[in-house]
Write a protein that holds these residues in place. Structure first.
Motif, PDB file in Angstrom:
ATOM      1  N   UNK A 154     -13.687  -3.338  -5.934  1.00 46.39           N
ATOM      2  CA  UNK A 154     -12.591  -4.199  -6.367  1.00 46.39           C
ATOM      3  C   UNK A 154     -11.480  -3.389  -7.015  1.00 46.39           C
ATOM      4  N   UNK A 155     -11.826  -2.602  -8.048  1.00 45.42           N
ATOM      5  CA  UNK A 155     -10.847  -1.750  -8.718  1.00 45.42           C
ATOM      6  C   UNK A 155     -11.223  -0.300  -8.464  1.00 45.42           C
ATOM      7  N   UNK A 156     -10.266   0.505  -8.019  1.00 39.66           N
ATOM      8  CA  UNK A 156     -10.521   1.904  -7.708  1.00 39.66           C
ATOM      9  C   UNK A 156      -9.423   2.775  -8.305  1.00 39.66           C
TER      10      UNK A 156
ATOM     11  N   UNK B 264      -7.029 -10.647  -7.116  1.00 36.15           N
ATOM     12  CA  UNK B 264      -6.522  -9.275  -7.146  1.00 36.15           C
ATOM     13  C   UNK B 264      -7.222  -8.427  -8.208  1.00 36.15           C
ATOM     14  N   UNK B 265      -7.874  -9.066  -9.180  1.00 38.19           N
ATOM     15  CA  UNK B 265      -8.575  -8.328 -10.227  1.00 38.19           C
ATOM     16  C   UNK B 265      -7.904  -8.400 -11.579  1.00 38.19           C
ATOM     17  N   UNK B 266      -7.018  -9.380 -11.783  1.00 39.98           N
ATOM     18  CA  UNK B 266      -6.273  -9.474 -13.051  1.00 39.98           C
ATOM     19  C   UNK B 266      -7.204  -9.775 -14.222  1.00 39.98           C
TER      20      UNK B 266
ATOM     21  N   UNK C 203       6.259  -3.997 -19.563  1.00 40.79           N
ATOM     22  CA  UNK C 203       5.735  -3.407 -18.336  1.00 40.79           C
ATOM     23  C   UNK C 203       5.042  -4.497 -17.529  1.00 40.79           C
ATOM     24  N   UNK C 204       5.367  -4.570 -16.270  1.00 39.63           N
ATOM     25  CA  UNK C 204       4.731  -5.531 -15.374  1.00 39.63           C
ATOM     26  C   UNK C 204       3.907  -4.751 -14.353  1.00 39.63           C
ATOM     27  N   UNK C 205       2.631  -5.066 -14.261  1.00 38.61           N
ATOM     28  CA  UNK C 205       1.742  -4.451 -13.284  1.00 38.61           C
ATOM     29  C   UNK C 205       1.496  -5.445 -12.164  1.00 38.61           C
ATOM     30  N   UNK C 206       1.746  -5.035 -10.947  1.00 38.57           N
ATOM     31  CA  UNK C 206       1.506  -5.880  -9.786  1.00 38.57           C
ATOM     32  C   UNK C 206       0.229  -5.380  -9.123  1.00 38.57           C
ATOM     33  N   UNK C 207      -0.787  -6.257  -9.083  1.00 35.37           N
ATOM     34  CA  UNK C 207      -2.084  -5.862  -8.539  1.00 35.37           C
ATOM     35  C   UNK C 207      -2.340  -6.551  -7.214  1.00 35.37           C
ATOM     36  N   UNK C 208      -2.924  -5.789  -6.298  1.00 34.28           N
ATOM     37  CA  UNK C 208      -3.379  -6.313  -5.016  1.00 34.28           C
ATOM     38  C   UNK C 208      -4.685  -5.607  -4.668  1.00 34.28           C
ATOM     39  N   UNK C 209      -5.726  -6.397  -4.472  1.00 32.45           N
ATOM     40  CA  UNK C 209      -7.046  -5.852  -4.091  1.00 32.45           C
ATOM     41  C   UNK C 209      -7.535  -4.797  -5.075  1.00 32.45           C
ATOM     42  N   UNK C 210      -7.322  -5.066  -6.387  1.00 34.38           N
ATOM     43  CA  UNK C 210      -7.849  -4.168  -7.401  1.00 34.38           C
ATOM     44  C   UNK C 210      -7.001  -2.947  -7.675  1.00 34.38           C
ATOM     45  N   UNK C 211      -5.909  -2.788  -6.996  1.00 35.15           N
ATOM     46  CA  UNK C 211      -5.041  -1.633  -7.201  1.00 35.15           C
ATOM     47  C   UNK C 211      -3.698  -2.076  -7.772  1.00 35.15           C
ATOM     48  N   UNK C 212      -3.110  -1.202  -8.572  1.00 32.76           N
ATOM     49  CA  UNK C 212      -1.754  -1.432  -9.051  1.00 32.76           C
ATOM     50  C   UNK C 212      -0.805  -0.890  -7.986  1.00 32.76           C
ATOM     51  N   UNK C 213      -0.130  -1.796  -7.320  1.00 37.05           N
ATOM     52  CA  UNK C 213       0.752  -1.382  -6.224  1.00 37.05           C
ATOM     53  C   UNK C 213       2.180  -1.184  -6.702  1.00 37.05           C
TER      54      UNK C 213
END
Length: 612
Positions: free
Chosen positions: A388-390, A410-412, A576-586
């Motif tokens: 999930x998160x890598x 997404x893993x938020x 700071x805004x973190x955009x997550x998709x499939x466990x990754x910060x994109x």
């Protein structure tokens, strides 16, 4: 720490329940002997009391088994007197009857005392078991509760432990007295007639074979009975917790059908268990009567031949009844014992679950409370085959607000659960103010964190009590100040009892928005160095949301904040805004930077405000 206990469940975690259905209870019943040995092994701390119980029971049984022989002598006095010219010696007869009466009275007294001591010991053992289960639940990881239906777990903690208590109370005393009675009566029968004793002894192996075969079959049926009890409780708990949804979606018939199915399964297994164990008692009664008839016939023949007196035969018949009665009672207790052991197996399954890792013996604690959080190459997966998160790395500086956005799954929420150590990272490390959180005690870590969830949680009590949950030592002035800062005070003042208004455990007598505000006030009062907001304003109206956002800004000014948001309008001012998709910060950056980049955040923002 101020937190909602009912942590929002991440969508990636495997779950087994829902409004209209849920998974079957986990686990399979163990063998009877290991489980019974383990259950009775919990009596070891009561050794002193149990020794006293055995001694008192031995005295009680010894006094009781002498009685029939004395009554036999009384019968011989009557028979001898009727045959002689001098008549019956009523003085000797009176002494015998008085002696027998005194022995029976003392036997009953000692039996009552040992029963009281034994019951007290059993209650202490069950109390310890209940405490062990309670403590175990606090040591289990969140992963366990994600997989376990609540009703099933509640059934193990309440119904099964109550059944264990009843089993120990009903069987321990009966088993002890029955064993001692059999030994004592057998000794007395051998002194009267070895031949008749041999006839009575033939009953034991036959009884053992019958009881063993029936009991082995009953064990599986009782395990199934308690398993279906847990399943039914889980369905009832979930159906009535979500009864509004059941009615809104018109699923009442399906819920009732599910209830009937599980109820019928419970009835079927209960009837099967009771039917099988119900065969034991009639079988034992039949064997007892058969033995009685044989002893009466053979005894009568020996009286006519002069080998025995009538009083001896009378005493032996009484002993034969006393000899078979304990065996019958033990057989009748088999269903109770089988049921209790089946419940013990289910409780032991909870006690044997893998616990969360223990806090380090040489735990560290940050000297400062700035709230700086760092992720260093963190990886995590609920399922080892589905990462999930890598390789996640990020820094949340003190006083900064870090917003986490992304699609569902997404893993938020998983990200903040890792910070709280509700789950442990598979690799990498997370630090709070420079200290690895795995080197901190969980209580120390969580005392520095305030959390407000999308799913609110209130307990039965006053509004004052619910706010004070964030800081039990807070004064009334501090509670009111926190309430005013989160605009709880404005609606509390309209209630007849104000802050002393009692709300039920479901919070049904306050609105969803008001519940959310109370949980936010709870976080304000805790004054944490790290604040986690998981869509904390989702249940309030637009005007209240605007007011709370201003209050949140003041609260976040001196501490690090993680904000999980679905409504992007609420996090425009985030540092700071973190955009997550499939466990990754994109993507990461400020609102304006991410809009200008026309990437994933821009797509989310455009989709959300396309109509506008």
């Amino acid at each position: 720490m101020s937190t909602n206990t009912a942590t929002s469940r991440p969508t990636q975690a495997p779950i087994g329940r829902g409004i209209m259905g849920m998974g079957m209870p986990m686990g399979k019943a163990e063998n009877f002997k290991p489980s019974a040995k383990r259950l009775f092994g919990r009596l070891r701390p009561e050794r002193t009391s149990l020794i006293a119980v055995v001694v008192l029971a031995l005295i009680s049984v010894s006094l009781g088994v002498v009685g029939p022989k004395i009554l036999g002598h009384a019968t011989d006095i009557i028979v001898t007197g009727m045959r002689s010219a001098t008549g019956i010696d009523f003085t000797a007869l009176g002494r015998m009857l008085g002696l027998a009466l005194g022995l029976f009275a003392l036997s009953g007294l000692f039996g009552w005392v040992q029963g009281r001591i034994l019951n007290a010991s059993v209650q202490r053992v069950v109390s310890t078991l209940r405490t062990d289960v309670e403590a175990k639940l606090h040591r289990l990881p969140l992963r366990y509760f994600d997989k376990q239906p609540r009703g099933e777990l509640l059934s193990r903690v309440t119904n099964d432990i109550d059944n264990i208590a009843q089993t120990l109370q009903q069987t321990l005393s009966q088993l002890l007295l029955s064993f001692l009675t059999v030994v004592g009566v057998l000794a007395m029968m051998l002194t009267i007639s070895p031949l008749l004793s041999l006839i009575a002894l033939l009953l034991i192996p036959v009884s053992a074979i019958i009881t063993g075969r029936i009991g082995k079959r009953a064990q599986g049926l009782f395990a199934a009975q308690w398993k279906h009890t847990g399943a039914l409780n889980a369905h009832i708990e979930e159906s009535f917790t979500g009864h509004q949804l059941v009615r809104v979606f018109g699923r009442r018939r399906e819920a009732e059908a599910e209830f009937r199915t599980r109820n019928e399964a419970l009835v079927e297994s209960a009837l099967g268990a009771q039917f099988v164990t119900g065969l034991i008692m009639p079988s034992m009664v039949f064997l007892s009567n058969l033995s009685y008839v044989v002893i009466a016939v053979v005894g009568g023949l020996r009286v006519t031949s002069g080998a025995m007196t009538l009083g001896e035969v009378q005493a032996f018949v009484q002993y034969s009844r006393q000899f078979t009665q304990p065996l019958t009672q033990v057989a009748s207790m088999a269903n109770v014992l089988q049921s209790g052991v089946a419940s013990a197996e289910r409780v032991f399954e909870v006690l044997d679950e893998a616990e969360q890792s223990a806090d380090p013996a040489d735990a560290e604690s940050p000297t400062l409370r700035h709230g700086r959080v760092e992720f260093h190459d963190v990886a995590f997966a609920y399922d080892p085959d589905r990462p999930l998160i890598e390789n996640l790395s990020l820094v949340a500086d003190p006083g900064h607000t870090v917003a986490i956005v992304g699609p569902t799954g997404a893993g938020k929420t998983t990200l903040v659960n890792l910070v709280l150590r509700f789950y442990e990272a598979d690799s990498g490390r997370i630090t709070l103010d420079g200290v690895d959180i795995t080197r901190m005690r969980r209580d120390d870590l969580r005392s520095r964190i305030g959390m407000v969830l999308q799913d609110t949680w209130l307990f039965g009590g006053t509004i004052r009590d619910n706010i004070a949950y964030g800081d039990p030592d807070a004064t009334d002035e501090q509670i009111v100040a926190a309430a005013k800062a989160t605009y709880v005070d404005r609606f509390v003042r309209t209630l007849p009892d104000g802050y002393d208004t009692v709300i039920d455990e479901e919070g049904s007598n306050v609105s969803a928005g008001e519940k959310q505000l109370i949980t936010i006030a709870r976080a304000f009062l805790a004054n944490p160095s790290l604040l986690i907001l998981d869509e904390a304003t989702s249940s309030v109206d637009t005007r209240t949301e605007s007011l709370v956002q201003h209050a949140m800004a003041a609260l976040r000014s001196s501490r690090t904040s993680f904000v999980i948001a679905h409504r992007l309008s609420t996090i425009r001012d985030a540092d700071l805004i973190l955009v997550m998709e499939s466990g990754r910060i994109v993507e990461q950056g400020t609102h304006d930077e991410l809009i200008e980049s026309h990437g994933a955040y821009h797509r989310l923002y455009s989709a959300q405000f396309a109509t506008t």
